[in-house]
Structures are given as structure tokens and as C-alpha cells.
Design a protein around this motif. Structure first.
Motif, PDB file in Angstrom:
ATOM      1  N   LEU A 219       0.829  -1.214   0.000  1.00 30.51           N
ATOM      2  CA  LEU A 219       0.000   0.000   0.000  1.00 30.51           C
ATOM      3  C   LEU A 219       0.863   1.264   0.000  1.00 30.51           C
ATOM      4  O   LEU A 219       0.561   2.227  -0.712  1.00 30.51           O
ATOM      5  CB  LEU A 219      -0.930  -0.012   1.217  1.00 30.51           C
ATOM      6  CG  LEU A 219      -2.053  -1.053   1.205  1.00 30.51           C
ATOM      7  CD1 LEU A 219      -2.694  -1.153   2.583  1.00 30.51           C
ATOM      8  CD2 LEU A 219      -3.106  -0.687   0.156  1.00 30.51           C
ATOM      9  N   SER A 220       1.924   1.249   0.795  1.00 27.95           N
ATOM     10  CA  SER A 220       2.770   2.436   0.902  1.00 27.95           C
ATOM     11  C   SER A 220       3.510   2.708  -0.409  1.00 27.95           C
ATOM     12  O   SER A 220       3.789   3.864  -0.741  1.00 27.95           O
ATOM     13  CB  SER A 220       3.760   2.291   2.059  1.00 27.95           C
ATOM     14  OG  SER A 220       4.610   1.187   1.866  1.00 27.95           O
ATOM     15  N   THR A 221       3.805   1.654  -1.170  1.00 24.02           N
ATOM     16  CA  THR A 221       4.448   1.835  -2.471  1.00 24.02           C
ATOM     17  C   THR A 221       3.513   2.550  -3.436  1.00 24.02           C
ATOM     18  O   THR A 221       3.933   3.413  -4.218  1.00 24.02           O
ATOM     19  CB  THR A 221       4.863   0.474  -3.058  1.00 24.02           C
ATOM     20  OG1 THR A 221       5.792  -0.160  -2.172  1.00 24.02           O
ATOM     21  CG2 THR A 221       5.508   0.633  -4.428  1.00 24.02           C
ATOM     22  N   GLY A 222       2.238   2.215  -3.366  1.00 21.90           N
ATOM     23  CA  GLY A 222       1.262   2.813  -4.273  1.00 21.90           C
ATOM     24  C   GLY A 222       0.915   4.248  -3.954  1.00 21.90           C
ATOM     25  O   GLY A 222       0.428   4.974  -4.829  1.00 21.90           O
ATOM     26  N   ILE A 223       1.158   4.697  -2.724  1.00 24.49           N
ATOM     27  CA  ILE A 223       0.719   6.058  -2.345  1.00 24.49           C
ATOM     28  C   ILE A 223       1.545   7.177  -3.016  1.00 24.49           C
ATOM     29  O   ILE A 223       0.912   8.067  -3.619  1.00 24.49           O
ATOM     30  CB  ILE A 223       0.691   6.187  -0.805  1.00 24.49           C
ATOM     31  CG1 ILE A 223      -0.375   5.249  -0.235  1.00 24.49           C
ATOM     32  CG2 ILE A 223       0.459   7.631  -0.369  1.00 24.49           C
ATOM     33  CD1 ILE A 223      -0.379   5.123   1.267  1.00 24.49           C
ATOM     34  N   PRO A 224       2.873   7.265  -2.966  1.00 20.74           N
ATOM     35  CA  PRO A 224       3.800   6.496  -2.143  1.00 20.74           C
ATOM     36  C   PRO A 224       3.968   7.115  -0.751  1.00 20.74           C
ATOM     37  O   PRO A 224       3.828   8.327  -0.573  1.00 20.74           O
ATOM     38  CB  PRO A 224       5.106   6.595  -2.922  1.00 20.74           C
ATOM     39  CG  PRO A 224       5.044   7.960  -3.557  1.00 20.74           C
ATOM     40  CD  PRO A 224       3.587   8.211  -3.855  1.00 20.74           C
ATOM     41  N   ASP A 225       4.289   6.268   0.212  1.00 19.39           N
ATOM     42  CA  ASP A 225       4.546   6.678   1.595  1.00 19.39           C
ATOM     43  C   ASP A 225       5.818   5.962   2.037  1.00 19.39           C
ATOM     44  O   ASP A 225       5.775   4.848   2.545  1.00 19.39           O
ATOM     45  CB  ASP A 225       3.356   6.293   2.476  1.00 19.39           C
ATOM     46  CG  ASP A 225       3.572   6.597   3.951  1.00 19.39           C
ATOM     47  OD1 ASP A 225       4.670   7.066   4.305  1.00 19.39           O
ATOM     48  OD2 ASP A 225       2.653   6.342   4.749  1.00 19.39           O
ATOM     49  N   TYR A 226       6.953   6.610   1.819  1.00 15.87           N
ATOM     50  CA  TYR A 226       8.242   5.967   2.088  1.00 15.87           C
ATOM     51  C   TYR A 226       8.497   5.790   3.581  1.00 15.87           C
ATOM     52  O   TYR A 226       9.202   4.858   3.987  1.00 15.87           O
ATOM     53  CB  TYR A 226       9.370   6.762   1.437  1.00 15.87           C
ATOM     54  CG  TYR A 226       9.270   6.789  -0.065  1.00 15.87           C
ATOM     55  CD1 TYR A 226       9.536   5.653  -0.816  1.00 15.87           C
ATOM     56  CD2 TYR A 226       8.873   7.950  -0.732  1.00 15.87           C
ATOM     57  CE1 TYR A 226       9.417   5.664  -2.199  1.00 15.87           C
ATOM     58  CE2 TYR A 226       8.756   7.976  -2.114  1.00 15.87           C
ATOM     59  CZ  TYR A 226       9.025   6.828  -2.838  1.00 15.87           C
ATOM     60  OH  TYR A 226       8.901   6.835  -4.215  1.00 15.87           O
TER      61      TYR A 226
END
Length: 219
Positions: free
Chosen positions: A30-37
Motif C-alpha cells: 500500500l505504501s508503495t502505491g501512495i507512495p509513503d516511504y
């Protein structure tokens, strides 16, 4: 994304490693798609701890290399989210050193010493990570043969974990120090803590160590 990551943290603490891995992988997706590193690195750091628990130390170290790369690329080297992977990297390298001998052991210990320094430095930035960093620094000195320094680190870890009321880390340091020092009182304290907070994986380790010491009739 945040919820899945925190669920993974909780499940690891409860000893449900496979379920924790599933939640953490989902958080990373999910964080990759946001992205939220930030959440990605935090979750990956925790995933590495799960892999270490499973004996997959090499996989954990590869994951931590990715964390370091992303943290550098996205200006997160002073963020609290790097704490889990820095502590985890020190843990992984110490486990490699603990399982080898001679020149190979020396090389792992050199790398582990550097990793411990970085973890302790991060602990000053984000204090909740310091009890674990101190515990790992104690293990490093124990493996180097510096028993007095190791005990000093463990005492500091216990004092700080107590003041912060982080029971999981407090129990882990009692387990670490109790196992190395063959201190049955520390192991009993670890047993009580892990039973109270339902940390089943660590509880089993504490009970295993207690049983071994009871066989040796050490008090």
C-alpha cells in the motif's frame, strides 16, 4: 497502510510471526502505491525482525540495505522510521557473529560494532528505540569478551525501558542478559513480563532458558 503496519507490529509482539509478515507485506504494498516511504521503511524494518526470528538473517540484511537506500534518497536519515531497521541490522549482524568462529566471526563483529554505534546514535534521536539498541550493544560487548561493559549496557537498557514503561523491550533485555549471565532472576522477570503481555514467542524462549538453568541447578 498505517493500520496494516501497526497490526504487523502488534502481531510480531504477540508471537504470531506469519500473520505479522502478511500484514507488513500488505502495508509495504500500500505504501508503495501512495507512495509513503516513511511507512514503507518502518514496516520493512519490522519485517526484517520477523525474518530474523525465522532464521532468515541474510534476507533481513538485504531488506535493510533497501531501507538504507530509500532513507537516503528521500531525506529520512533523521526520521524515527529508520529506528527499526537500524536496530534490526545490528541484531542480524550480531546473530551472524554469534554463529561463526575465527576470521569470519571477526568480520561480522566489526560490521556489528558499526551497526550498534549507528543504532545507539539513532536512539538519542528517537528514545523509544534506545532500550533495544542498548541491549544489542551489550550483546556485542559480550561477544567481544567485554563482560563488564556488556552488563553495563544491559543495566542501562533495563533502567531506560523501566522508565519508559516499554514492557516488551524490558522483557527482551531481561531475557538477553539472563541467558548470557545465567541469571535466573532476570529470566524469571522476563517470563512474568512476556506472560502478562502475551508475547508468546519470547515467552517460550524465556521458559526454555529457565528450564536449562534449572537442569544445571543454578540459582
Amino acid at each position: 497502510c498505517f493500520g496494516m503496519s501497526r497490526q504487523g507490529f502488534a502481531l510480531r509482539g504477540l508471537g504470531q510471526t506469519e500473520a505479522a509478515i502478511e500484514s507488513l507485506h500488505r502495508a509495504m504494498e500500500l505504501s508503495t502505491g501512495i507512495p509513503d516511504y516513511q511507512t514503507y521503511i518502518d514496516s520493512a524494518g519490522e519485517l526484517g525482525h520477523c525474518l530474523i526470528r525465522q532464521g532468515k538473517v541474510g534476507e533481513a540484511l538485504t531488506l535493510y540495505e533497501e531501507c538504507a537506500k530509500l532513507a537516503g534518497e528521500h531525506n529520512l536519515m533523521k526520521s524515527p522510521v529508520i529506528t527499526r531497521y537500524l536496530n534490526g541490522r545490528a541484531d542480524a549482524l550480531l546473530q551472524l557473529a554469534d554463529g561463526t568462529t575465527d576470521a569470519e566471526r571477526e568480520g561480522h563483529l566489526d560490521k556489528a560494532s558499526t551497526a550498534c554505534r549507528e543504532a545507539l546514535k539513532q536512539g538519542k534521536t528517537y528514545l523509544p528505540g534506545m532500550p533495544e539498541a542498548l541491549m544489542l550493544a551489550g550483546r556485542k560487548d559480550w561477544l567481544l569478551g567485554n563482560r563488564s561493559a556488556a552488563n553495563s549496557y544491559w543495566e542501562r537498557s533495563i533502567a531506560l525501558a523501566t522508565s519508559l514503561d516499554v514492557q516488551f523491550d524490558l522483557g527482551r533485555t531481561y531475557l538477553e542478559a539472563g541467558s548470557r549471565l545465567e541469571n535466573i532472576d532476570y529470566l524469571r522477570r522476563a517470563d512474568v513480563i512476556f506472560a502478562r503481555i502475551d508475547a508468546s514467542w519470547e515467552l517460550a524462549k524465556a521458559q526454555q532458558e529457565l528450564a536449562a538453568l534449572s537442569t544445571l541447578d543454578i540459582s
